[in-house]
Structures are given as structure tokens and as C-alpha cells.
Design an enzyme around this catalytic site. Structure first.
Site, PDB file in Angstrom:
ATOM      1  N   TYR A   1     -12.244  -0.776  11.877  1.00 30.66           N
ATOM      2  CA  TYR A   1     -11.065  -0.246  11.698  1.00 30.66           C
ATOM      3  C   TYR A   1     -10.009  -0.511  12.905  1.00 30.66           C
ATOM      4  O   TYR A   1      -8.957  -0.879  12.900  1.00 30.66           O
ATOM      5  CB  TYR A   1     -10.775   1.084  11.496  1.00 30.66           C
ATOM      6  CG  TYR A   1      -9.612   1.656  11.146  1.00 30.66           C
ATOM      7  CD1 TYR A   1      -8.980   1.572   9.902  1.00 30.66           C
ATOM      8  CD2 TYR A   1      -9.020   2.537  12.152  1.00 30.66           C
ATOM      9  CE1 TYR A   1      -7.768   2.261   9.648  1.00 30.66           C
ATOM     10  CE2 TYR A   1      -7.663   3.005  11.658  1.00 30.66           C
ATOM     11  CZ  TYR A   1      -7.093   2.900  10.639  1.00 30.66           C
ATOM     12  OH  TYR A   1      -5.962   3.368  10.023  1.00 30.66           O
ATOM     13  N   SER A   2     -10.773  -0.328  14.050  1.00 29.17           N
ATOM     14  CA  SER A   2     -10.105  -0.569  15.501  1.00 29.17           C
ATOM     15  C   SER A   2      -9.825  -2.175  15.562  1.00 29.17           C
ATOM     16  O   SER A   2      -8.809  -2.337  16.006  1.00 29.17           O
ATOM     17  CB  SER A   2     -11.058  -0.044  16.705  1.00 29.17           C
ATOM     18  OG  SER A   2     -11.223   1.339  16.381  1.00 29.17           O
ATOM     19  N   ALA A   3     -10.691  -2.944  15.313  1.00 34.57           N
ATOM     20  CA  ALA A   3     -10.531  -4.218  15.527  1.00 34.57           C
ATOM     21  C   ALA A   3      -9.239  -4.758  14.537  1.00 34.57           C
ATOM     22  O   ALA A   3      -8.538  -5.644  14.904  1.00 34.57           O
ATOM     23  CB  ALA A   3     -11.925  -4.871  15.024  1.00 34.57           C
ATOM     24  N   SER A   4      -9.264  -4.520  13.354  1.00 31.55           N
ATOM     25  CA  SER A   4      -8.392  -4.612  12.323  1.00 31.55           C
ATOM     26  C   SER A   4      -6.941  -4.209  12.998  1.00 31.55           C
ATOM     27  O   SER A   4      -5.989  -4.967  12.772  1.00 31.55           O
ATOM     28  CB  SER A   4      -8.480  -4.144  11.232  1.00 31.55           C
ATOM     29  OG  SER A   4      -8.383  -2.683  11.029  1.00 31.55           O
ATOM     30  N   LYS A   5      -6.942  -2.966  13.558  1.00 29.86           N
ATOM     31  CA  LYS A   5      -5.616  -2.641  13.915  1.00 29.86           C
ATOM     32  C   LYS A   5      -5.319  -3.266  15.234  1.00 29.86           C
ATOM     33  O   LYS A   5      -3.895  -3.513  15.331  1.00 29.86           O
ATOM     34  CB  LYS A   5      -5.653  -1.054  14.026  1.00 29.86           C
ATOM     35  CG  LYS A   5      -5.636  -0.346  12.668  1.00 29.86           C
ATOM     36  CD  LYS A   5      -4.575  -0.446  11.684  1.00 29.86           C
ATOM     37  CE  LYS A   5      -4.774   0.303  10.350  1.00 29.86           C
ATOM     38  NZ  LYS A   5      -3.749   0.019   9.463  1.00 29.86           N
TER      39      LYS A   5
ATOM     40  N   ASN B   1      -3.030  -7.470  -5.004  1.00 22.57           N
ATOM     41  CA  ASN B   1      -4.172  -7.200  -4.012  1.00 22.57           C
ATOM     42  C   ASN B   1      -3.787  -8.042  -2.680  1.00 22.57           C
ATOM     43  O   ASN B   1      -3.590  -9.124  -2.737  1.00 22.57           O
ATOM     44  CB  ASN B   1      -5.435  -7.975  -4.410  1.00 22.57           C
ATOM     45  CG  ASN B   1      -6.592  -7.919  -3.569  1.00 22.57           C
ATOM     46  OD1 ASN B   1      -6.404  -7.421  -2.330  1.00 22.57           O
ATOM     47  ND2 ASN B   1      -7.605  -8.317  -3.876  1.00 22.57           N
TER      48      ASN B   1
ATOM     49  N   ASN C   1       1.443  -2.253   5.394  1.00 16.88           N
ATOM     50  CA  ASN C   1       0.910  -0.892   5.467  1.00 16.88           C
ATOM     51  C   ASN C   1      -0.595  -0.694   4.777  1.00 16.88           C
ATOM     52  O   ASN C   1      -1.126   0.145   4.997  1.00 16.88           O
ATOM     53  CB  ASN C   1       1.730   0.117   4.962  1.00 16.88           C
ATOM     54  CG  ASN C   1       1.428   1.590   4.842  1.00 16.88           C
ATOM     55  OD1 ASN C   1       1.209   1.996   6.075  1.00 16.88           O
ATOM     56  ND2 ASN C   1       1.226   1.912   3.491  1.00 16.88           N
TER      57      ASN C   1
ATOM     58  N   ILE D   1      -2.234  11.362  11.719  1.00 15.40           N
ATOM     59  CA  ILE D   1      -1.468  11.850  10.732  1.00 15.40           C
ATOM     60  C   ILE D   1      -2.285  12.335   9.577  1.00 15.40           C
ATOM     61  O   ILE D   1      -3.122  11.891   9.229  1.00 15.40           O
ATOM     62  CB  ILE D   1      -0.647  10.250  10.130  1.00 15.40           C
ATOM     63  CG1 ILE D   1      -0.371   9.637  11.461  1.00 15.40           C
ATOM     64  CG2 ILE D   1       0.346  10.965   9.201  1.00 15.40           C
ATOM     65  CD1 ILE D   1       0.878  10.331  12.395  1.00 15.40           C
TER      66      ILE D   1
ATOM     67  N   GLY E   1       0.899  -1.139   0.049  1.00 15.66           N
ATOM     68  CA  GLY E   1      -0.076   0.024  -0.038  1.00 15.66           C
ATOM     69  C   GLY E   1       0.960   1.226   0.106  1.00 15.66           C
ATOM     70  O   GLY E   1       0.702   2.366   0.560  1.00 15.66           O
TER      71      GLY E   1
ATOM     72  N   SER F   1      -2.539   1.401  14.912  1.00 16.64           N
ATOM     73  CA  SER F   1      -3.196   2.626  14.990  1.00 16.64           C
ATOM     74  C   SER F   1      -3.483   2.760  16.519  1.00 16.64           C
ATOM     75  O   SER F   1      -3.452   1.684  17.229  1.00 16.64           O
ATOM     76  CB  SER F   1      -4.382   2.666  14.248  1.00 16.64           C
ATOM     77  OG  SER F   1      -5.166   3.962  14.607  1.00 16.64           O
TER      78      SER F   1
END
Length: 248
Positions: free
Chosen positions: A156-160, A64, A91, A189, A13, A143
Site C-alpha cells: 500500500y505504501s509503495a502504491s501511494k 475496472n 481514487n 480517515i 472508486g 496517503s
């Protein structure tokens, strides 16, 4: 300083934002750089030419990262082209924000697949290479919300948070082979993604940060360089916050 001279880094990424800043900093420190993105645009090709002009080898790959087979094929191609993979930066990431009670299954699955599954895919693919080398540094881009959570960002929080757990588990499994794994937890950021927010929202964010400013991709790239280099030779299984004191 050539902190990464002779090393090869694979960064997912990396077409823009934090990934691009990391690629540039790594090249400045002497690393050969392979970057991946879902699309390789003319702008990315120009960036690759810029890196090559610095005297290092650089190449972009359409990939991908969320696809297991595609990720493995990309790693095989990078290893064949560069001869080694010493550093992996997971990333690749997206957001699909929404309140939990209104979040669709698609929003959940997309974020988990792109952010977390991609990190597993790439780590799984580079592990045999790094084990043969008996060395390697794996860096997961997590994150602060992966540590503290955030309303409207359950996916997003769960993935990070998952990327932090993945880094810690990887460090314990592969440490005996000389492979280190760590996570970086950036705070607010300033990137293309966050620039889409209104000025009022950005000011509200800055007011909550002890350093009273948003971070830059270059701030994160500095931390990544430390974790990729031998300066952090005895650092593994850790989460380094790059948040201006936001989560202290």
C-alpha cells in the site's frame, strides 16, 4: 459558491467513502460528475439520482480502473456523454495488509494494480482530451504512508508513493498544456475500511494526531475541491497532507 460550475469531473472508486464525498462536494460546487466503480449497486444508483436532483449531470460507470483497455473505454464513454473531462480524481484503491516477509505476490500485485496502475491508466486516457482543451486538473489520492511508510503495508505504501511520483511527473510533462497534477495525502480517515478497526486501535491512532481526531471523507473532499478549482490555478506538482498534523 459554484467553484466548479461548468466543469466535468471523473472520479474513480467513488461508490463510497472518500470518492463518494468528493463527488457530492463537486456536485454542490456545480460540477457535472461521472463516477466509476467495479460494481454499480442500487445504493450507487440512488446516489447518482441524488446528484442529478441537485441540477447537475451525473452518471455512474461500471469500470475496472486497473484494466488498461477498460479504463480507456470508460474515459471515451464519459467524454462522449459529457463533452469534456476537466477534472480527474484517481481514487480507486484497496488494501491487502501483511508483513513484508509474509506478503504473497498476489497481495503485492493486487494493491499495485488497483491503486497505482489504475492511476496511470486513467491519466493516460484523459491526457489527450485535456491537451486538446489546454486545461485540466488531475488529483491522485495518495496517503501519508506513501510519504512515511508503514509497517505491514509495504504494498500500500509503495502504491501511494508511486501515485505521488506519478503526479509530480505528470505536472512537469503536461504543465505547458495548462494541465495541473497534484496529490492528496490523507491520514487516518474514518471510512468503512477504518471503521472495521477496533475502538482501542482507533483511539491509539487519534492519540497520535495533533488535532486529536480522525479525519472525515468530507475533510478530504474540501482539499480536492481546492485542487479541482481555479483557486489552485498556480498549484501543480504538490502533495497536500490532510492528516490533522499527523505528518507535520
Amino acid at each position: 459558491m459554484n467553484l466548479l460550475a461548468g466543469k466535468t469531473a471523473l472520479i474513480t472508486g467513488a461508490g463510497r467513502g472518500i470518492g463518494r464525498a468528493i463527488a457530492l462536494r463537486f456536485a454542490q460546487e456545480g460540477a457535472n460528475v461521472a463516477i466509476t466503480d467495479i460494481r454499480i449497486t442500487d445504493e450507487v444508483e440512488e446516489f447518482i439520482a441524488q446528484l442529478n436532483a441537485m441540477g447537475v449531470k451525473a452518471k455512474a460507470y461500471t469500470s475496472n480502473a486497473a484494466d488498461f483497455d477498460d479504463a480507456h473505454k470508460t474515459v471515451e464513454a464519459v467524454a462522449a456523454d459529457f463533452g469534456a473531462i476537466d477534472i480527474l480524481v484517481n481514487n480507486a484503491g484497496i488494501t491487502r495488509d501483511g508483513l513484508l516477509m509474509r506478503m504473497t505476490e498476489e497481495q503485492w500485485d493486487m494493491v499495485i494494480n488497483v491503486n497505482l496502475k489504475s492511476a496511470f491508466n486513467l491519466t493516460h486516457a484523459v491526457t489527450p482530451i485535456m491537451m486538446r482543451q489546454r486545461s485540466g486538473s488531475i488529483i491522485n489520492m495518495a496517503s501519508v504512508v506513501g510519504v512515511s511508510g508503514n509497517a505491514g503495508q509495504a504494498n500500500y505504501s509503495a502504491s501511494k508513493a508511486g501515485m505521488i511520483g506519478l503526479a509530480k511527473s505528470t505536472a512537469k510533462e503536461l504543465g505547458s498544456r495548462g494541465i495541473r497534477a497534484n496529490a492528496i495525502a490523507p491520514g487516518f480517515i474514518i471510512t468503512d475500511m477504518t471503521n472495521a478497526l477496533s475502538e482501542d486501535v482507533k483511539k491509539q491512532w487519534a492519540a497520535q494526531i495533533p488535532l486529536r481526531r480522525g479525519g472525515t471523507p468530507e475533510d478530504v473532499a474540501g482539499v480536492a475541491t481546492f485542487l479541482a478549482s481555479d483557486l489552485s490555478a498556480y498549484v501543480s506538482g504538490q502533495v497536500i497532507h490532510c492528516c490533522g498534523g499527523m505528518n507535520c
